[in-house]
Design an enzyme around this catalytic site. Structure first.
Site, short mmCIF file in Angstrom:
data_model
loop_
_atom_site.label_atom_id
_atom_site.label_comp_id
_atom_site.label_asym_id
_atom_site.label_seq_id
_atom_site.Cartn_x
_atom_site.Cartn_y
_atom_site.Cartn_z
N CYS A 224 53.96 38.46 -11.19
CA CYS A 224 53.19 39.45 -11.98
C CYS A 224 53.92 40.78 -12.12
CB CYS A 224 51.83 39.68 -11.34
SG CYS A 224 50.91 38.17 -11.07
N HIS B 18 49.12 46.18 -14.16
CA HIS B 18 48.97 44.72 -14.22
C HIS B 18 47.48 44.38 -14.20
CE1 HIS B 18 49.09 40.55 -13.42
NE2 HIS B 18 48.84 40.64 -12.13
N ASN C 237 44.18 37.09 -16.08
CA ASN C 237 45.48 37.48 -15.53
C ASN C 237 46.57 36.58 -16.12
OD1 ASN C 237 47.74 37.90 -13.96
ND2 ASN C 237 46.65 37.81 -12.00
N1 ACO Z 1 32.70 31.07 -8.09
C1 ACO Z 1 31.74 31.16 -7.18
N2 ACO Z 1 31.97 31.36 -5.88
C2 ACO Z 1 33.27 31.47 -5.49
C3 ACO Z 1 34.34 31.38 -6.39
C4 ACO Z 1 34.02 31.17 -7.74
N3 ACO Z 1 34.96 31.07 -8.69
N4 ACO Z 1 35.49 31.55 -5.71
C5 ACO Z 1 35.17 31.73 -4.43
N5 ACO Z 1 33.83 31.67 -4.29
C6 ACO Z 1 33.04 31.82 -3.08
C7 ACO Z 1 33.83 31.53 -1.81
O1 ACO Z 1 33.89 30.17 -1.54
C8 ACO Z 1 33.06 32.31 -0.80
O2 ACO Z 1 31.94 31.58 -0.43
P1 ACO Z 1 31.40 31.59 1.08
O3 ACO Z 1 31.01 33.01 1.34
O4 ACO Z 1 30.24 30.64 1.03
O5 ACO Z 1 32.53 31.14 1.93
C9 ACO Z 1 32.57 33.54 -1.56
O6 ACO Z 1 32.65 33.18 -2.95
C10 ACO Z 1 33.42 34.78 -1.32
O7 ACO Z 1 34.79 34.41 -1.45
P2 ACO Z 1 35.94 35.44 -1.30
O8 ACO Z 1 37.24 34.75 -1.48
O9 ACO Z 1 35.71 36.23 -0.05
O10 ACO Z 1 35.63 36.39 -2.56
P3 ACO Z 1 36.22 37.77 -2.91
O11 ACO Z 1 35.17 38.78 -3.04
O12 ACO Z 1 37.40 38.12 -2.07
O13 ACO Z 1 36.75 37.51 -4.39
C11 ACO Z 1 38.84 37.18 -5.50
C12 ACO Z 1 37.77 36.56 -4.62
C13 ACO Z 1 38.20 37.48 -6.84
C14 ACO Z 1 39.98 36.19 -5.67
C15 ACO Z 1 39.33 38.48 -4.84
O14 ACO Z 1 39.72 38.27 -3.53
C16 ACO Z 1 40.46 39.09 -5.59
O15 ACO Z 1 40.31 39.60 -6.67
N6 ACO Z 1 41.66 39.11 -4.99
C17 ACO Z 1 42.81 39.63 -5.65
C18 ACO Z 1 43.70 38.52 -5.96
C19 ACO Z 1 44.16 38.49 -7.37
O16 ACO Z 1 43.72 39.17 -8.26
N7 ACO Z 1 45.07 37.59 -7.54
C20 ACO Z 1 45.61 37.34 -8.81
C21 ACO Z 1 46.95 36.78 -8.68
S1 ACO Z 1 47.98 37.83 -7.90
C22 ACO Z 1 48.37 38.99 -8.90
O17 ACO Z 1 48.21 38.95 -10.07
C23 ACO Z 1 48.90 40.12 -8.22
#
Ligand code: ACO
Length: 321
Positions: free
Chosen positions: A112, A248, A278
């Site tokens: 990215c 980004h 993304n």
């Molecule tokens: N729909 C519904 N529920 C979901 C989903 C989904 N798509 N994905 C995960 N969950 C659930 C999980 O299983 C978890 O359930 P549980 O509590 O029963 O175990 C709950 O939601 C919370 O999961 P987390 O992973 O803790 O959710 P979080 O608030 O961290 O959000 C996310 C996840 C959106 C990926 C976040 O961590 C994030 O934005 N991280 C940044 C990563 C990123 O943007 N990466 C992109 C690629 S890298 C880059 O471009 C730099």
């Protein structure tokens, strides 16, 4: 001083759209969860389009807008980690597509962060007086890199390409900074194929993007403000003088957290991730092109771009429109 001025921008996104309700038919998720956690509503997914073809479309639009003849282009850099072939590289395909017969082309893979690093690399060539006209593109087919059964990652990504054409001109040099932290590599991995020492099960597991979502989130909200401050400090420019922060487009919450840490109004952080999700190395040039075509840029405006992603890597630059 000589610097590379943007004299044309272009982008291409596939017409095929998948909204959050479409994703909910594939995995256990819903529109509300995706919007709230990420800000994403839709993503554009390639059908027959390849990464290098999309890069070629974006490049052709940038060249057309610039009015510069393709023969005048000295170099083409395509930032991608999802080209359909390892070689020929996407940049050589773009060269063929746009008729840039005098250019040398190569791809740059920094996930990215790739477009911002490509932009900085091009500026280094121009500011050193080596080349005058450089095309930089970011292009990705993220839909080939994700496990469509993994709701934790598949909802985040889309496909597309963007490009800018840089031309050497008198002006304020671009200020840049970039960093990597290889120790944090396991936080975000993709397509680790071809390791002969792995068994098939291991290879399958590693074939798609795997991510420590919260780890990446924390990394981004800490490192992006830091690198912006680093660039401002070396440039002797204040935060208030920056018209737009073009980051980004990974996640709305990351961008909001960066704005908050910098105590800067969110209106100076344009976003389009609601529409495209993304697209990795393509997010920044797609956003640049959209803003340019909307007439949002004026000569002399100060802009900061910043990218962050796998590696882990992060990079930024300050330049004048
Ligand atoms: N729909 C519904 N529920 C979901 C989903 C989904 N798509 N994905 C995960 N969950 C659930 C999980 O299983 C978890 O359930 P549980 O509590 O029963 O175990 C709950 O939601 C919370 O999961 P987390 O992973 O803790 O959710 P979080 O608030 O961290 O959000 C996310 C996840 C959106 C990926 C976040 O961590 C994030 O934005 N991280 C940044 C990563 C990123 O943007 N990466 C992109 C690629 S890298 C880059 O471009 C730099």
């Amino acid at each position: 001083m000589i610097t590379g001025k943007i004299c044309g921008t272009g982008s291409y996104v596939p017409p095929r759209v998948m909204d959050n309700d479409d994703m909910a038919k594939l995995v256990d998720t819903n529109d509300e969860w995706i919007r709230e956690r990420t800000g994403i509503a839709r993503r554009h997914i390639a059908k027959e389009e390849t990464t290098s073809w999309m890069a070629g479309q974006a490049a052709a639009r940038a060249v057309e807008q610039s009015g510069i003849a393709p023969e005048e282009i000295d170099m083409i850099i395509v930032a991608t980690s999802s080209s359909e072939t390892i070689y020929p590289c996407a940049a050589c395909e773009v060269q063929k597509e746009i008729g840039a017969v005098n250019a040398v082309g190569y791809d740059l893979n920094a996930a990215c962060t790739g477009f911002v690093l490509g932009f900085n690399t091009a500026q280094a060539y121009i500011q050193a007086g080596i080349y005058r006209t450089i095309l930089v593109a970011g292009a990705e087919s993220m839909s080939h890199m994700i496990d469509w059964t993994d709701r934790g990652t598949c909802i985040l990504f889309g496909d597309g390409a963007g490009a800018v054409l840089l031309r050497a001109q008198e002006g304020t040099p671009v200020r840049m900074a970039a960093h990597s932290d290889g120790k944090k590599g396991p936080a975000l991995t993709g397509l680790s194929r071809h390791r002969k020492d792995w068994d098939l099960e291991e290879e399958e597991k590693n074939a798609y993007i795997q991510m420590d979502g919260q780890g990446v989130f924390k990394f981004a909200v800490r490192k992006v403000p830091e690198i912006i401050e680093e660039i401002l400090e070396q440039s002797n420019v204040s935060l208030e003088e920056i018209n737009y922060f073009i980051l980004h487009q990974a996640n709305r919450r990351i961008i909001e957290a960066v704005a908050k840490r910098l105590k800067t109004d969110i209106s100076r952080f344009p976003m389009n991730l609601e529409e495209y999700a993304n697209t990795s190395a393509a997010t920044v040039p797609i956003l640049l092109d959209e803003m340019n075509r909307k007439g949002m840029f004026k000569e002399g405006q100060k802009l900061i771009m910043a990218g962050f992603g796998a590696g882990l890597t992060w990079a930024g630059c300050l330049f004048e429109w």
